[in-house]
Each structure stands twice: as C-alpha cells, then as structure tokens.
Design a protein around this motif. Structure first.
Motif, PDB file in Angstrom:
ATOM      1  N   PHE A 170      44.368  35.697  67.042  1.00  0.00           N
ATOM      2  CA  PHE A 170      44.903  35.578  65.681  1.00  0.00           C
ATOM      3  C   PHE A 170      44.130  36.524  64.783  1.00  0.00           C
ATOM      4  O   PHE A 170      42.906  36.641  64.879  1.00  0.00           O
ATOM      5  CB  PHE A 170      44.749  34.142  65.166  1.00  0.00           C
ATOM      6  N   SER A 171      44.838  37.209  63.907  1.00  0.00           N
ATOM      7  CA  SER A 171      44.175  38.036  62.897  1.00  0.00           C
ATOM      8  C   SER A 171      44.957  37.973  61.597  1.00  0.00           C
ATOM      9  O   SER A 171      46.179  37.767  61.604  1.00  0.00           O
ATOM     10  CB  SER A 171      44.040  39.493  63.358  1.00  0.00           C
ATOM     11  N   LEU A 172      44.238  38.131  60.495  1.00  0.00           N
ATOM     12  CA  LEU A 172      44.851  38.128  59.168  1.00  0.00           C
ATOM     13  C   LEU A 172      44.170  39.177  58.318  1.00  0.00           C
ATOM     14  O   LEU A 172      42.943  39.200  58.215  1.00  0.00           O
ATOM     15  CB  LEU A 172      44.708  36.755  58.508  1.00  0.00           C
ATOM     16  N   SER A 173      44.959  40.058  57.708  1.00  0.00           N
ATOM     17  CA  SER A 173      44.442  41.077  56.791  1.00  0.00           C
ATOM     18  C   SER A 173      44.950  40.776  55.388  1.00  0.00           C
ATOM     19  O   SER A 173      46.139  40.466  55.206  1.00  0.00           O
ATOM     20  CB  SER A 173      44.897  42.478  57.213  1.00  0.00           C
ATOM     21  N   VAL A 174      44.061  40.872  54.405  1.00  0.00           N
ATOM     22  CA  VAL A 174      44.419  40.634  53.006  1.00  0.00           C
ATOM     23  C   VAL A 174      43.994  41.847  52.188  1.00  0.00           C
ATOM     24  O   VAL A 174      42.802  42.179  52.131  1.00  0.00           O
ATOM     25  CB  VAL A 174      43.745  39.360  52.460  1.00  0.00           C
ATOM     26  N   GLY A 175      44.962  42.512  51.580  1.00  0.00           N
ATOM     27  CA  GLY A 175      44.678  43.635  50.693  1.00  0.00           C
ATOM     28  C   GLY A 175      44.875  43.217  49.253  1.00  0.00           C
ATOM     29  O   GLY A 175      45.930  42.674  48.901  1.00  0.00           O
ATOM     30  N   ASN A 176      43.877  43.460  48.407  1.00  0.00           N
ATOM     31  CA  ASN A 176      43.944  42.997  47.020  1.00  0.00           C
ATOM     32  C   ASN A 176      44.699  43.939  46.094  1.00  0.00           C
ATOM     33  O   ASN A 176      44.922  43.619  44.929  1.00  0.00           O
ATOM     34  CB  ASN A 176      42.533  42.762  46.478  1.00  0.00           C
ATOM     35  N   GLY A 177      45.095  45.107  46.598  1.00  0.00           N
ATOM     36  CA  GLY A 177      45.902  46.019  45.788  1.00  0.00           C
ATOM     37  C   GLY A 177      45.232  46.491  44.523  1.00  0.00           C
ATOM     38  O   GLY A 177      45.894  46.680  43.489  1.00  0.00           O
ATOM     39  N   ILE A 178      43.903  46.701  44.575  1.00  0.00           N
ATOM     40  CA  ILE A 178      43.219  47.124  43.349  1.00  0.00           C
ATOM     41  C   ILE A 178      43.644  48.544  42.958  1.00  0.00           C
ATOM     42  O   ILE A 178      43.955  49.364  43.811  1.00  0.00           O
ATOM     43  CB  ILE A 178      41.690  47.026  43.492  1.00  0.00           C
ATOM     44  N   ASP A 179      43.651  48.805  41.659  1.00  0.00           N
ATOM     45  CA  ASP A 179      44.123  50.087  41.166  1.00  0.00           C
ATOM     46  C   ASP A 179      43.046  51.159  41.325  1.00  0.00           C
ATOM     47  O   ASP A 179      41.884  50.858  41.595  1.00  0.00           O
ATOM     48  CB  ASP A 179      44.550  49.981  39.702  1.00  0.00           C
ATOM     49  N   GLU A 180      43.440  52.420  41.145  1.00  0.00           N
ATOM     50  CA  GLU A 180      42.529  53.548  41.313  1.00  0.00           C
ATOM     51  C   GLU A 180      42.122  54.182  39.988  1.00  0.00           C
ATOM     52  O   GLU A 180      41.502  55.238  39.964  1.00  0.00           O
ATOM     53  CB  GLU A 180      43.187  54.604  42.209  1.00  0.00           C
ATOM     54  N   GLY A 181      42.478  53.522  38.884  1.00  0.00           N
ATOM     55  CA  GLY A 181      42.198  54.095  37.570  1.00  0.00           C
ATOM     56  C   GLY A 181      40.862  53.649  37.000  1.00  0.00           C
ATOM     57  O   GLY A 181      39.984  53.146  37.699  1.00  0.00           O
ATOM     58  N   GLY A 182      40.710  53.842  35.673  1.00  0.00           N
ATOM     59  CA  GLY A 182      39.508  53.427  34.972  1.00  0.00           C
ATOM     60  C   GLY A 182      38.442  54.492  34.853  1.00  0.00           C
ATOM     61  O   GLY A 182      37.355  54.222  34.338  1.00  0.00           O
ATOM     62  N   PHE A 183      38.722  55.710  35.336  1.00  0.00           N
ATOM     63  CA  PHE A 183      37.758  56.805  35.213  1.00  0.00           C
ATOM     64  C   PHE A 183      38.015  57.499  33.879  1.00  0.00           C
ATOM     65  O   PHE A 183      38.875  58.374  33.769  1.00  0.00           O
ATOM     66  CB  PHE A 183      37.888  57.764  36.394  1.00  0.00           C
ATOM     67  N   THR A 184      37.280  57.078  32.866  1.00  0.00           N
ATOM     68  CA  THR A 184      37.559  57.476  31.495  1.00  0.00           C
ATOM     69  C   THR A 184      36.407  58.292  30.915  1.00  0.00           C
ATOM     70  O   THR A 184      35.282  58.266  31.417  1.00  0.00           O
ATOM     71  CB  THR A 184      37.775  56.226  30.626  1.00  0.00           C
ATOM     72  N   PHE A 185      36.710  59.036  29.835  1.00  0.00           N
ATOM     73  CA  PHE A 185      35.672  59.756  29.114  1.00  0.00           C
ATOM     74  C   PHE A 185      34.580  58.779  28.676  1.00  0.00           C
ATOM     75  O   PHE A 185      34.857  57.676  28.218  1.00  0.00           O
ATOM     76  CB  PHE A 185      36.247  60.469  27.898  1.00  0.00           C
ATOM     77  N   GLY A 186      33.335  59.202  28.835  1.00  0.00           N
ATOM     78  CA  GLY A 186      32.211  58.359  28.461  1.00  0.00           C
ATOM     79  C   GLY A 186      31.643  57.538  29.602  1.00  0.00           C
ATOM     80  O   GLY A 186      30.582  56.935  29.453  1.00  0.00           O
ATOM     81  N   SER A 187      32.348  57.507  30.742  1.00  0.00           N
ATOM     82  CA  SER A 187      31.849  56.718  31.874  1.00  0.00           C
ATOM     83  C   SER A 187      31.118  57.581  32.897  1.00  0.00           C
ATOM     84  O   SER A 187      30.810  57.115  33.995  1.00  0.00           O
ATOM     85  CB  SER A 187      33.011  55.976  32.547  1.00  0.00           C
TER      86      SER A 187
END
Length: 341
Positions: A214-231
């Motif tokens: 038995f196996s189970l994979s869970v992907g949280n689907g996190i976004d790739e953004g948030g790279f903003t000026f000042g960071s």
C-alpha cells in the motif's frame, strides 16, 4: 570525535513563516537531500575582445532551498511529520493513562513552517557542521508499506533560505521508540466506516486479507510565487496551498472480484489502514498509526495472467472529497505517549 554516521536533523516549529526557531525534536532518518537551490543569471552584454561570459556579470537571481527526508514510522515523534504534511492537527488524552491521540486532517489555511537544522560531520572526526533551513514547509509526501518491510514516510520540503552561521544544536532523542511494520498492519476496504474522533480510531469497513502493498502520496499544491521586491531574492511570504492531489496504489492477490468490480463500476470505497505496535500504553491502548480515506475511486486494473504464478492486481486509486457532512477526505491518526506534535 565524530564519524560519518553522526549526521543529524533537528526541527523547530516557527511562530511565523521564516522566523527562526530553535530545534526541539530530532528524528532518526534514513536519508535526506536538503540543499540550497539557487538560480543564477548571467549578463549577455557584448564586449569588444571578449568571447565568453564574464565573471562580474554572474549574479544570484532567485534563492530556494529544500529536498527530501525519508524516515521510518516510529511509535514516538511521528506526529511532527504528520502535522507538517496535513496542517490541521489536534491532540487529546485517550484515557486516564499516558496515551494521547493525534488526529491530522488537511488544513484549509496555511501549512505550518519549520526551521530544520541538519548537522554534517567533517571527514576525519571533525566537528559537526550546521546547515539551517528557515521557512520549511512540506510540498508533498509519500507513505509506503509493503510485506516484510518497515513502514516508511518520505517528505519533500520547500524552504525559504539556508544559513550556515547558526550554532549547532545537539541532538536529544526520545526514549523507547519502536517501529511500525507490515506485521502490525491490517486494512479494511469498502463497507461502512465511522470516522475517527479526537479520542477514538476509525472503525468499520470490510477486512481485506489479500493486500500485500500500500502507498499513498499527498501533494499540497503549494504555489511558486511570493518572490517580491525587498525579499532579497527569497520567498517573501508563506506558500499558499492549492488543490490537494492524493493518489496511491495497492497490490492485491486475486482471490475475489471485489476490486475488479469496484473499478469497472467506479464504486466509491472507504479505506482504513491500521498499524498497532508494541506493548500497551494503557489498558487496551497500543501505539497506533491509522490512515482513513473516506472517498476513493479506483483507477485500475483488471486481473492478468502471471506466467503460472499467483495472479496479483496492481490497483491505483485517487482519494477524493465525497462532501460527506462532518467527514474529512483524509485522516491520519497517531496514538503514542507524545503529548504534542
């Protein structure tokens, strides 16, 4: 003096995304690939007399970190990883004894973030070198159990940054950890299941005696953004969660048509996988790891001949949201003596 076996991982739950936390939990692990994953940019301006890209025109454009951690499922300390994967977690005392039950479900808010410090010793018995990752969240995970094997969990982490100037935090391991193995497992497929509560396990369903893996994979689907000026090239905000992709597979010996017919008729199934290990924590309560999937559709397959060997089916499945009142799509339940995750 150290040896090359003296690698370590330490985890601290952050109060806010990317805010450094001191490691408090130190799991034993099989392997890890945590790394710094930068993206560099190279200037393309032409210069008389130069035919190659120039050193002074190479610069950091974006900074990311992360990687995989593989662990064995143990009777203490596993709640840390389950909380990181699912995000919505509760902990309650089961009875008057020392047994506590954690219930983990998919968060509808943000995932928790962690500071992870990995220690790597220098060859020749040198000091352990700290590599500290801030803002680490679980991007995806895979849970696996197979005949004759230890139950394993692999998590893939996405971190905000890596620093090397944080002092190494010595490890402190929990005592008396045992392993969950295939020997401790049982699985129910189909039938009617009562979901877990804060103190009770999921119960019901039809016992299946033909499942070998038995196996189970869970992907949280996190976004790739948030790279903003000042960071400064790092992610400037916490990752946002998206649609969860939860898929898995089972290997079954072909002793009935239940799985075949459920696939052909696209029946909705409930699956309960339970591992109970070791001595009782209190009367009638043993260390337990349970996965409950409340709404599953099978993706295949029908049986095929196997060259004269016992016929098996490799059955893929997708875990979905059945929109049942008060029932979550996925539960991970963990009973141990741990008072927190």
């Amino acid at each position: 003096m150290t040896t090359q076996l003296d690698c370590s991982l330490g985890f601290g739950l952050e109060s806010a995304y990317g805010v450094p936390a001191t490691p408090q939990q130190f799991p034993e692990f099989i392997s890890e690939s945590l790394a710094w994953n930068p993206e560099f940019v190279q200037g393309e301006g032409l210069r008389v007399g130069s035919r190659t890209p120039r050193t002074a025109r190479r610069a950091l454009g974006k900074e990311m970190s992360g990687g995989d951690i593989e662990i064995e499922a143990t009777t203490k300390g596993l709640g840390l990883f389950l909380h990181a994967i699912f995000g919505a977690s509760t902990s309650a005392q089961v009875d008057a004894g020392p047994a506590n039950q954690q219930v983990h479900t998919l968060t509808k808010d943000a995932l928790p973030s962690f500071t992870i410090q990995k220690g790597v010793p220098l060859i020749g018995g040198g000091a352990i070198q700290p590599h500290t990752f801030h803002g680490a969240v679980v991007e995806s995970s895979e849970f696996s159990a197979a005949q004759g094997e230890i139950v394993k969990l692999t998590t893939t982490w996405n971190a905000r940054e890596l620093v090397t100037d944080t002092a190494y935090v010595p490890t402190v391991y929990p005592a008396d950890m045992e392993l969950f193995t295939f020997v401790h497992g049982s699985i129910n497929i189909g039938g009617s299941v009562t979901p877990p509560t804060s103190t009770a396990l999921a119960v019901g369903g039809t016992p299946a005696a033909n499942i070998t893996e038995f196996s189970l994979s869970v992907g949280n689907g996190i976004d790739e953004g948030g790279f903003t000026f000042g960071s400064e090239g790092k992610r400037g905000r916490r990752p946002e969660v998206g649609l969860v992709e939860a898929t898995g597979s089972m290997v079954a010996e072909y002793d009935s048509n239940m799985l075949r017919d459920a696939f052909l008729n696209q029946e909705t199934l409930q699956i309960v996988l339970t591992f109970e290990a070791g001595a009782e924590i209190s009367v009638g309560v043993r260390p337990t790891l349970q996965i409950f999937l409340s709404s599953v559709k099978l993706d295949g397959q029908i049986p095929a001949s196997n060259g004269g060997e016992p016929i098996t089916q490799s059955v893929d499945f997708t875990s979905l949201d059945g929109l049942l009142a008060g029932v979550e799509p996925i539960y991970a339940v963990y009973r141990s003596t741990d008072t927190s995750f």
